[in-house]
Scaffold this motif. Sequence first.
Motif, PDB file in Angstrom:
ATOM      1  N   GLU A 185       2.905   2.026   5.773  1.00 50.20           N
ATOM      2  CA  GLU A 185       4.015   1.132   6.089  1.00 50.20           C
ATOM      3  C   GLU A 185       3.816   0.435   7.424  1.00 50.20           C
ATOM      4  O   GLU A 185       4.287  -0.683   7.622  1.00 50.20           O
ATOM      5  CB  GLU A 185       5.335   1.901   6.094  1.00 50.20           C
ATOM      6  CG  GLU A 185       5.802   2.302   4.714  1.00 50.20           C
ATOM      7  CD  GLU A 185       7.022   3.196   4.729  1.00 50.20           C
ATOM      8  OE1 GLU A 185       7.499   3.567   5.823  1.00 50.20           O
ATOM      9  OE2 GLU A 185       7.501   3.536   3.628  1.00 50.20           O
ATOM     10  N   ALA A 186       3.097   1.053   8.339  1.00 51.97           N
ATOM     11  CA  ALA A 186       2.835   0.441   9.641  1.00 51.97           C
ATOM     12  C   ALA A 186       1.915  -0.770   9.527  1.00 51.97           C
ATOM     13  O   ALA A 186       1.870  -1.594  10.429  1.00 51.97           O
ATOM     14  CB  ALA A 186       2.222   1.471  10.585  1.00 51.97           C
ATOM     15  N   TYR A 187       1.214  -0.896   8.428  1.00 51.59           N
ATOM     16  CA  TYR A 187       0.333  -2.043   8.205  1.00 51.59           C
ATOM     17  C   TYR A 187       1.040  -3.095   7.353  1.00 51.59           C
ATOM     18  O   TYR A 187       0.463  -3.642   6.413  1.00 51.59           O
ATOM     19  CB  TYR A 187      -0.973  -1.594   7.545  1.00 51.59           C
ATOM     20  CG  TYR A 187      -1.865  -0.860   8.505  1.00 51.59           C
ATOM     21  CD1 TYR A 187      -2.724  -1.544   9.344  1.00 51.59           C
ATOM     22  CD2 TYR A 187      -1.828   0.523   8.589  1.00 51.59           C
ATOM     23  CE1 TYR A 187      -3.538  -0.875  10.245  1.00 51.59           C
ATOM     24  CE2 TYR A 187      -2.639   1.200   9.485  1.00 51.59           C
ATOM     25  CZ  TYR A 187      -3.479   0.500  10.307  1.00 51.59           C
ATOM     26  OH  TYR A 187      -4.275   1.165  11.198  1.00 51.59           O
ATOM     27  N   ASP A 188       2.255  -3.415   7.694  1.00 54.05           N
ATOM     28  CA  ASP A 188       3.044  -4.472   7.048  1.00 54.05           C
ATOM     29  C   ASP A 188       3.136  -4.327   5.540  1.00 54.05           C
ATOM     30  O   ASP A 188       3.135  -5.319   4.813  1.00 54.05           O
ATOM     31  CB  ASP A 188       2.477  -5.855   7.389  1.00 54.05           C
ATOM     32  CG  ASP A 188       2.620  -6.190   8.855  1.00 54.05           C
ATOM     33  OD1 ASP A 188       3.596  -5.723   9.462  1.00 54.05           O
ATOM     34  OD2 ASP A 188       1.766  -6.907   9.385  1.00 54.05           O
ATOM     35  N   ASN A 189       3.173  -3.094   5.059  1.00 57.84           N
ATOM     36  CA  ASN A 189       3.307  -2.850   3.623  1.00 57.84           C
ATOM     37  C   ASN A 189       2.298  -3.677   2.823  1.00 57.84           C
ATOM     38  O   ASN A 189       2.641  -4.331   1.847  1.00 57.84           O
ATOM     39  CB  ASN A 189       4.732  -3.135   3.153  1.00 57.84           C
ATOM     40  CG  ASN A 189       5.719  -2.154   3.712  1.00 57.84           C
ATOM     41  OD1 ASN A 189       5.497  -0.957   3.663  1.00 57.84           O
ATOM     42  ND2 ASN A 189       6.817  -2.645   4.266  1.00 57.84           N
ATOM     43  N   CYS A 190       1.045  -3.651   3.247  1.00 60.90           N
ATOM     44  CA  CYS A 190       0.005  -4.434   2.574  1.00 60.90           C
ATOM     45  C   CYS A 190      -0.304  -3.875   1.189  1.00 60.90           C
ATOM     46  O   CYS A 190      -0.972  -4.531   0.393  1.00 60.90           O
ATOM     47  CB  CYS A 190      -1.249  -4.504   3.425  1.00 60.90           C
ATOM     48  SG  CYS A 190      -2.032  -2.914   3.739  1.00 60.90           S
ATOM     49  N   ALA A 191       0.190  -2.685   0.888  1.00 58.72           N
ATOM     50  CA  ALA A 191      -0.014  -2.063  -0.419  1.00 58.72           C
ATOM     51  C   ALA A 191       1.097  -1.042  -0.633  1.00 58.72           C
ATOM     52  O   ALA A 191       1.803  -0.672   0.301  1.00 58.72           O
ATOM     53  CB  ALA A 191      -1.377  -1.372  -0.474  1.00 58.72           C
ATOM     54  N   TYR A 192       1.243  -0.605  -1.861  1.00 59.34           N
ATOM     55  CA  TYR A 192       2.135   0.514  -2.156  1.00 59.34           C
ATOM     56  C   TYR A 192       1.370   1.469  -3.050  1.00 59.34           C
ATOM     57  O   TYR A 192       0.313   1.133  -3.572  1.00 59.34           O
ATOM     58  CB  TYR A 192       3.460   0.058  -2.791  1.00 59.34           C
ATOM     59  CG  TYR A 192       3.358  -0.443  -4.203  1.00 59.34           C
ATOM     60  CD1 TYR A 192       3.496   0.430  -5.285  1.00 59.34           C
ATOM     61  CD2 TYR A 192       3.132  -1.784  -4.466  1.00 59.34           C
ATOM     62  CE1 TYR A 192       3.403  -0.030  -6.589  1.00 59.34           C
ATOM     63  CE2 TYR A 192       3.041  -2.250  -5.768  1.00 59.34           C
ATOM     64  CZ  TYR A 192       3.176  -1.371  -6.817  1.00 59.34           C
ATOM     65  OH  TYR A 192       3.084  -1.821  -8.104  1.00 59.34           O
ATOM     66  N   PHE A 193       1.893   2.670  -3.196  1.00 59.30           N
ATOM     67  CA  PHE A 193       1.170   3.643  -4.016  1.00 59.30           C
ATOM     68  C   PHE A 193       2.105   4.416  -4.913  1.00 59.30           C
ATOM     69  O   PHE A 193       3.304   4.497  -4.687  1.00 59.30           O
ATOM     70  CB  PHE A 193       0.329   4.584  -3.152  1.00 59.30           C
ATOM     71  CG  PHE A 193       1.124   5.546  -2.313  1.00 59.30           C
ATOM     72  CD1 PHE A 193       1.487   6.789  -2.808  1.00 59.30           C
ATOM     73  CD2 PHE A 193       1.488   5.218  -1.021  1.00 59.30           C
ATOM     74  CE1 PHE A 193       2.205   7.685  -2.031  1.00 59.30           C
ATOM     75  CE2 PHE A 193       2.191   6.098  -0.239  1.00 59.30           C
ATOM     76  CZ  PHE A 193       2.554   7.336  -0.741  1.00 59.30           C
ATOM     77  N   THR A 194       1.494   4.982  -5.951  1.00 59.74           N
ATOM     78  CA  THR A 194       2.163   5.868  -6.892  1.00 59.74           C
ATOM     79  C   THR A 194       1.350   7.154  -6.952  1.00 59.74           C
ATOM     80  O   THR A 194       0.118   7.102  -6.968  1.00 59.74           O
ATOM     81  CB  THR A 194       2.190   5.238  -8.298  1.00 59.74           C
ATOM     82  OG1 THR A 194       2.877   4.000  -8.213  1.00 59.74           O
ATOM     83  CG2 THR A 194       2.863   6.132  -9.295  1.00 59.74           C
ATOM     84  N   VAL A 195       2.010   8.281  -6.961  1.00 61.95           N
ATOM     85  CA  VAL A 195       1.320   9.564  -7.065  1.00 61.95           C
ATOM     86  C   VAL A 195       1.019   9.820  -8.541  1.00 61.95           C
ATOM     87  O   VAL A 195       1.930   9.909  -9.368  1.00 61.95           O
ATOM     88  CB  VAL A 195       2.172  10.706  -6.470  1.00 61.95           C
ATOM     89  CG1 VAL A 195       1.471  12.045  -6.648  1.00 61.95           C
ATOM     90  CG2 VAL A 195       2.465  10.442  -5.003  1.00 61.95           C
ATOM     91  N   LEU A 196      -0.264   9.924  -8.880  1.00 57.96           N
ATOM     92  CA  LEU A 196      -0.670  10.209 -10.256  1.00 57.96           C
ATOM     93  C   LEU A 196      -0.767  11.708 -10.511  1.00 57.96           C
ATOM     94  O   LEU A 196      -0.417  12.177 -11.587  1.00 57.96           O
ATOM     95  CB  LEU A 196      -2.013   9.540 -10.560  1.00 57.96           C
ATOM     96  CG  LEU A 196      -2.041   8.015 -10.448  1.00 57.96           C
ATOM     97  CD1 LEU A 196      -3.446   7.503 -10.702  1.00 57.96           C
ATOM     98  CD2 LEU A 196      -1.056   7.387 -11.401  1.00 57.96           C
ATOM     99  N   GLU A 197      -1.281  12.453  -9.530  1.00 54.98           N
ATOM    100  CA  GLU A 197      -1.369  13.920  -9.600  1.00 54.98           C
ATOM    101  C   GLU A 197      -0.937  14.477  -8.264  1.00 54.98           C
ATOM    102  O   GLU A 197      -1.298  13.948  -7.216  1.00 54.98           O
ATOM    103  CB  GLU A 197      -2.810  14.358  -9.887  1.00 54.98           C
ATOM    104  CG  GLU A 197      -3.309  14.017 -11.253  1.00 54.98           C
ATOM    105  CD  GLU A 197      -4.745  14.478 -11.463  1.00 54.98           C
ATOM    106  OE1 GLU A 197      -5.242  15.309 -10.676  1.00 54.98           O
ATOM    107  OE2 GLU A 197      -5.364  13.994 -12.409  1.00 54.98           O
ATOM    108  N   ARG A 198      -0.181  15.573  -8.303  1.00 53.74           N
ATOM    109  CA  ARG A 198       0.315  16.172  -7.059  1.00 53.74           C
ATOM    110  C   ARG A 198      -0.739  17.022  -6.371  1.00 53.74           C
ATOM    111  O   ARG A 198      -0.862  17.003  -5.162  1.00 53.74           O
ATOM    112  CB  ARG A 198       1.557  17.003  -7.348  1.00 53.74           C
ATOM    113  CG  ARG A 198       2.748  16.130  -7.693  1.00 53.74           C
ATOM    114  CD  ARG A 198       3.956  16.931  -8.019  1.00 53.74           C
ATOM    115  NE  ARG A 198       4.276  17.846  -6.922  1.00 53.74           N
ATOM    116  CZ  ARG A 198       5.228  18.735  -6.969  1.00 53.74           C
ATOM    117  NH1 ARG A 198       5.955  18.848  -8.049  1.00 53.74           N
ATOM    118  NH2 ARG A 198       5.456  19.528  -5.959  1.00 53.74           N
TER     119      ARG A 198
END
Length: 114
Positions: free
Chosen positions: A51-64
């Motif tokens: 988030e500190a990098y201007d939200n240049c990407a987002y993620f989804t957790v596929l495996e915990r």
Amino acid sequence: MGAPRPSADTLPPALRDSRRTGSPLPPPRRSGRLLLRLAPENVALFRFLLEAYDNCAYFTVLERRPALLKLVFSPQRERAARRALAEISHSLPLRLEEWPLPGPSDISDTAARP
């Protein structure tokens, strides 16, 4: 009437309008994707750093366990996303992998080839 507004030349750099004008980029046909592996206990810190990098990407957790994340970003921001990941890797041990599955446009391009 009020005081006259200062011109852009007299404002300090932080207050000047620094947006670039020009034609907008065309909308991408699909998002860029990467796989990321890291320790499960580092997922929250990774989110904070990303988030500190201007939200240049987002993620989804596929495996915990182990933490396997799918990173999604605009293809026009891929360099910024990869640069952010490289800098984050100085603070967190992580392993970056290319997304293994082709997108819909990749499948149709491959099917059209003889």
